[in-house]
Design an enzyme around this catalytic site. Structure first.
Site, PDB file in Angstrom:
ATOM      1  NE  ARG A  61       1.026 -13.064  -3.525  1.00 45.79           N
ATOM      2  CZ  ARG A  61       0.991 -14.333  -3.919  1.00 45.79           C
ATOM      3  NH1 ARG A  61       0.115 -15.164  -3.420  1.00 45.79           N
ATOM      4  NH2 ARG A  61       1.832 -14.764  -4.808  1.00 45.79           N
ATOM      5  CE  LYS A  95      -3.995  -3.528   1.916  1.00 50.00           C
ATOM      6  NZ  LYS A  95      -3.384  -4.648   1.188  1.00 50.00           N
ATOM      7  CG  ASN A  96      -0.639  -2.423  -0.156  1.00 49.31           C
ATOM      8  OD1 ASN A  96      -1.009  -3.257   0.680  1.00 49.31           O
ATOM      9  ND2 ASN A  96      -1.221  -2.302  -1.338  1.00 49.31           N
ATOM     10  N   PRO A 110       2.406 -15.624  -9.470  1.00 50.35           N
ATOM     11  CG  PRO A 110       3.530 -15.227 -11.482  1.00 50.35           C
ATOM     12  CD  PRO A 110       2.226 -15.010 -10.805  1.00 50.35           C
ATOM     13  CB  ILE A 111       6.529 -16.342  -5.532  1.00 52.24           C
ATOM     14  CG1 ILE A 111       6.753 -17.861  -5.469  1.00 52.24           C
ATOM     15  CG2 ILE A 111       5.203 -15.978  -4.884  1.00 52.24           C
ATOM     16  CD1 ILE A 111       7.142 -18.329  -4.072  1.00 52.24           C
ATOM     17  CG  ASP A 112       8.532 -15.805 -11.714  1.00 52.81           C
ATOM     18  OD1 ASP A 112       7.428 -15.386 -11.303  1.00 52.81           O
ATOM     19  OD2 ASP A 112       9.113 -15.303 -12.680  1.00 52.81           O
ATOM     20  CD  GLN A 113      10.904 -12.099 -12.051  1.00 51.20           C
ATOM     21  OE1 GLN A 113      11.934 -11.433 -12.080  1.00 51.20           O
ATOM     22  NE2 GLN A 113      10.709 -13.124 -12.880  1.00 51.20           N
TER      23      GLN A 113
HETATM   24  C1  EPZ Z   1       1.223  -5.533  -4.475  1.00 45.29           C
HETATM   25  O1  EPZ Z   1       0.994  -6.923  -4.725  1.00 45.29           O
HETATM   26  C2  EPZ Z   1       0.030  -5.036  -3.686  1.00 45.29           C
HETATM   27  N1  EPZ Z   1      -0.051  -5.790  -2.445  1.00 45.29           N
HETATM   28  C3  EPZ Z   1      -1.253  -5.196  -4.507  1.00 45.29           C
HETATM   29  O2  EPZ Z   1      -2.295  -4.555  -3.780  1.00 45.29           O
HETATM   30  C4  EPZ Z   1      -1.097  -4.477  -5.841  1.00 45.29           C
HETATM   31  O3  EPZ Z   1      -2.202  -4.762  -6.657  1.00 45.29           O
HETATM   32  C5  EPZ Z   1       0.191  -4.923  -6.558  1.00 45.29           C
HETATM   33  O4  EPZ Z   1       1.345  -4.790  -5.680  1.00 45.29           O
HETATM   34  C6  EPZ Z   1       0.481  -4.111  -7.804  1.00 45.29           C
HETATM   35  O5  EPZ Z   1       0.591  -2.754  -7.492  1.00 45.29           O
HETATM   36  C7  EPZ Z   1       0.697  -5.408  -1.415  1.00 45.29           C
HETATM   37  O6  EPZ Z   1       1.433  -4.435  -1.443  1.00 45.29           O
HETATM   38  C8  EPZ Z   1       0.546  -6.212  -0.162  1.00 45.29           C
HETATM   39  P1  EPZ Z   1       3.323  -7.504  -7.829  1.00 45.29           P
HETATM   40  P2  EPZ Z   1       2.161  -7.842  -5.269  1.00 45.29           P
HETATM   41  O7  EPZ Z   1       4.336  -8.488  -7.400  1.00 45.29           O
HETATM   42  O8  EPZ Z   1       3.433  -7.339  -4.712  1.00 45.29           O
HETATM   43  C9  EPZ Z   1       3.688 -10.446 -11.644  1.00 45.29           C
HETATM   44  C10 EPZ Z   1      -4.329  -4.364  -2.650  1.00 45.29           C
HETATM   45  O9  EPZ Z   1      -5.469  -4.259  -3.162  1.00 45.29           O
HETATM   46  N2  EPZ Z   1       4.697 -11.191 -10.855  1.00 45.29           N
HETATM   47  O10 EPZ Z   1       3.735  -6.088  -8.039  1.00 45.29           O
HETATM   48  O11 EPZ Z   1       1.780  -9.249  -5.025  1.00 45.29           O
HETATM   49  C11 EPZ Z   1       2.266 -10.600 -11.064  1.00 45.29           C
HETATM   50  O12 EPZ Z   1       1.670 -11.793 -11.514  1.00 45.29           O
HETATM   51  C12 EPZ Z   1      -3.329  -5.346  -3.195  1.00 45.29           C
HETATM   52  O13 EPZ Z   1      -3.953  -3.680  -1.667  1.00 45.29           O
HETATM   53  C13 EPZ Z   1       5.397 -12.212 -11.459  1.00 45.29           C
HETATM   54  O14 EPZ Z   1       5.207 -12.522 -12.650  1.00 45.29           O
HETATM   55  O15 EPZ Z   1       2.093  -7.556  -6.805  1.00 45.29           O
HETATM   56  C14 EPZ Z   1       1.607  -9.339 -11.560  1.00 45.29           C
HETATM   57  O16 EPZ Z   1       1.173  -9.542 -12.868  1.00 45.29           O
HETATM   58  C15 EPZ Z   1      -3.956  -6.322  -4.103  1.00 45.29           C
HETATM   59  N3  EPZ Z   1       6.328 -12.891 -10.727  1.00 45.29           N
HETATM   60  C16 EPZ Z   1       2.740  -8.306 -11.564  1.00 45.29           C
HETATM   61  O17 EPZ Z   1       3.957  -9.064 -11.516  1.00 45.29           O
HETATM   62  C17 EPZ Z   1       6.592 -12.580  -9.428  1.00 45.29           C
HETATM   63  O18 EPZ Z   1       7.455 -13.237  -8.816  1.00 45.29           O
HETATM   64  C18 EPZ Z   1       2.733  -7.339 -10.381  1.00 45.29           C
HETATM   65  O19 EPZ Z   1       2.644  -8.060  -9.165  1.00 45.29           O
HETATM   66  C19 EPZ Z   1       5.868 -11.541  -8.819  1.00 45.29           C
HETATM   67  C20 EPZ Z   1       4.925 -10.861  -9.558  1.00 45.29           C
END
Ligand code: EPZ
Length: 423
Positions: A93, A22-23, A123-126
Site C-alpha cells: 500500500r 514498519k508503518n 479508496p484514495i479519494d482523500q
Molecule cells: C494504514 O493503512 C496502515 N497501513 C494499515 O495497516 C492500517 O490498518 C490502517 O492505516 C488503519 O490504521 C500502513 O500504514 C502502511 P487508512 P491506510 O487510510 O493508510 C478509508 C497493516 O496491517 N479511506 O487510515 O491505507 C479506508 O477505506 C496495515 O500493517 C477513505 O475512505 O488506511 C478505511 O476505511 C493494514 N478514503 C479508513 O479510511 C481514502 O482516501 C482508514 O484507512 C483513504 C482511506
C-alpha cells in the site's frame, strides 16, 4: 513453497525484543525522497515491505547501504520518475507515499496504483483531495496516480472527511515544502504520524500538532538529511502480548513504548491476563489453565483499539469463557481470517462488521492460510493454543510485517518452524 508449522499447547517463557515499526518506517523512507539528502536510519525492521521500499528507492537512483543496525540512504541525486514496474508498487500500500514525496519536491508525480492487504474497497479519494487542495491536478489514469502542480503547491486548509493514516501522511509530505502554511483537520493521530513529523522536523520542516487531529505545517524549501531512530512497532508488540496470553507462561516484551500499548493492555487485563508494565517493557503472565473472560472490543483509529490488532485479539477470544463481540470500525471487510480460525474449530459468526465469538470451543491444528498480514498473525496465535499441529501457508503475507516471527517465538519456547514444501 515455505510454510509455518506449529505444534501447539507449549507455554512460552523468556524475552522478545520488538523491532522498529514498519508503518512508521515506510513513510519516513519515502520522505527521504521528498527531502533529498543523506540519512542515517536506525532500527529499520527486516520485513519484506521495508526491503521492497529500499528496492524502490534504489530503482530511483538512491543509495541504500546497511551499516550494522543502521541504513545509510542518499537521495540527493535521484531520477524521481524512473520507471517502477506496476507489479513492484502493487506489492504494498505504502508505495503511494511516493506521490506526496514526488509532488512535494518536484511538483509532479507519476506512481502506479498501490496494492496492499485485501479489506474490501480501499479508496484514495482523500489523498487526491489533499493534493488538489494544495493546488495540484490529481487523478488516476491507466493504472497510475498522477498529480501535477503547474503553479507549484500552495499551503491551504485541508479537512479530511474520514480519518486516514495514509492520506494524512501524503498531506504532510506534499505540504512540507509548499509555499505558505497548511492546516490539516481531522488528521490521523497514530504514533507513526508523530514519528513522520518528528523526522521531517529534524530535516528542517516546521510541523506542529502531530498526534492531535489538527496538524499545522509552515512550508519550508530548505530541508536537509538527518539521523533518525525508528520507534518500536506497537502492532508487533501487541501481537506478542496476545500470543503470550494465548499460549500461557511468562514473557517479557522489551523495547516498547507502553503509552502506545494502553488499549491492548487494557483488553488483556479485562480478560484476566496479568500485564506488568515497566519503562520500556510489558511482562505478560498467564497460567495456561487459567480461564479468560469474555470481552467486547471495537477497533477504531488511535488512541482506540487498533484495527491492526483486531484479528489477533479475536483469536484470543476463542479461548475466553462465554460470548465475545469483536467489531471492526475502520475497514469494510477485515474478517477473512475468521474462516481459517473456524477450520481449527472456533465458533464464530460474522454479522456485518462484528464477529460474535462463542469462546471455549476446542481448537485443533490443521492446514490454514494467512489471508493477510494480521490475519496470518491471528492463525499463529490460535495455533500456539491449539491441540496438535497447524500448517500455515501463504506466509509471505506474514513476512511483510513481522521481523523473524518464527525465530522470536521459538526463542521463548514455541514449537514453531519454517518448512519448505515442494510446490
Ligand atoms: C494504514 O493503512 C496502515 N497501513 C494499515 O495497516 C492500517 O490498518 C490502517 O492505516 C488503519 O490504521 C500502513 O500504514 C502502511 P487508512 P491506510 O487510510 O493508510 C478509508 C497493516 O496491517 N479511506 O487510515 O491505507 C479506508 O477505506 C496495515 O500493517 C477513505 O475512505 O488506511 C478505511 O476505511 C493494514 N478514503 C479508513 O479510511 C481514502 O482516501 C482508514 O484507512 C483513504 C482511506
Amino acid at each position: 513453497m515455505e510454510k509455518i508449522v506449529i505444534c501447539g499447547k507449549k507455554p512460552l517463557y523468556g524475552t522478545i525484543d520488538i523491532a522498529g515499526m514498519k508503518n512508521a518506517a515506510l513513510p519516513i523512507l519515502f520522505a527521504t525522497v521528498l527531502v533529498g539528502g543523506k540519512f542515517y536510519i536506525e532500527n529499520l525492521p527486516d520485513v519484506s515491505d521495508i526491503n521492497l521500499t529500499l528496492d524502490i528507492l534504489k530503482r530511483l537512483g538512491a543509495t541504500c547501504v546497511h551499516n550494522g543496525d543502521a541504513t545509510e540512504i542518499d537521495t540527493t541525486e535521484i531520477d524521481p520518475y524512473a520507471e517502477l514496474p506496476l507489479d513492484v508498487v502493487k506489492k504494498m500500500r505504502a508505495s503511494y507515499y511516493l506521490v506526496g514525496a514526488q509532488l512535494g519536491r518536484y511538483g509532479k508525480a507519476h506512481v502506479g496504483y498501490p496494492g496492499g492487504c485485501d479489506f474490501g474497497t480501499r479508496p484514495i479519494d482523500q489523498h487526491l483531495k489533499c493534493f488538489r487542495t494544495l493546488g495540484a491536478d490529481a487523478d488516476v489514469n491507466g493504472g497510475y496516480i498522477e498529480a501535477y502542480a503547474k503553479e507549484g503547491l500552495y499551503g491551504n486548509h485541508i479537512f479530511f472527511d474520514v480519518v486516514s493514516v495514509g492520506a494524512t501522511v501524503n498531506a504532510i509530505l506534499a505540504a512540507t515544502r509548499a509555499e505558505g502554511s497548511t492546516i490539516i483537520e481531522n488528521a490521523a493521530r497514530e504514533p507513526h504520524i508523530v514519528a513522520l513529523a518528528s523526522f521531517l522536523n529534524m530535516c528542517g520542516a516546521h510541523i506542529t500538532g502531530a498526534g492531535t487531529d489538527t496538524i499545522k505545517i509552515r512550508g519550508e524549501k530548505d530541508l536537509h538529511g538527518c539521523s533518525y531512530d525508528i520507534i518500536p512497532d506497537m502492532i508487533e508488540a501487541g501481537t506478542y502480548m496476545v500470543a503470550a496470553a494465548a499460549a500461557g507462561g511468562r514473557v517479557m516484551i522489551r523495547n516498547i513504548i507502553p503509552k502506545h500499548m494502553e488499549s491492548v493492555t487494557a483488553k488483556l487485563v479485562e480478560m484476566g491476563v496479568t500485564v506488568n508494565i515497566g519503562d520500556d517493557y510489558a511482562e505478560i503472565v498467564r497460567d495456561p489453565a487459567q480461564p479468560l473472560s469474555r470481552i467486547m472490543v471495537k477497533a477504531v483509529p488511535y488512541p482506540g483499539f487498533p484495527t491492526d490488532m483486531q484479528p489477533q485479539i479475536c483469536a484470543l477470544t476463542c479461548q475466553a469463557e462465554g460470548t465475545s463481540y469483536v467489531s471492526e470500525g475502520v475497514w469494510d471487510n477485515r474478517f477473512r481470517y475468521v474462516e481459517e480460525l473456524m477450520r481449527m474449530g472456533a465458533h464464530i459468526l460474522v454479522e456485518g462488521k462484528t464477529a460474535i465469538v462463542e469462546g471455549g470451543a476446542p481448537m485443533k491444528g490443521t492446514q490454514v492460510s494467512a489471508v493477510d498480514l494480521r490475519g496470518g498473525a491471528a492463525v499463529i496465535i490460535a495455533a500456539l493454543a491449539a491441540e496438535g499441529i497447524t500448517v500455515i501457508d501463504n506466509i509471505v503475507l506474514i513476512e511483510r510485517g513481522y521481523d523473524d516471527i518464527v525465530g522470536k517465538l521459538s526463542a521463548v519456547g514455541a514449537d514453531i518452524r519454517k518448512v519448505s514444501f515442494p510446490d
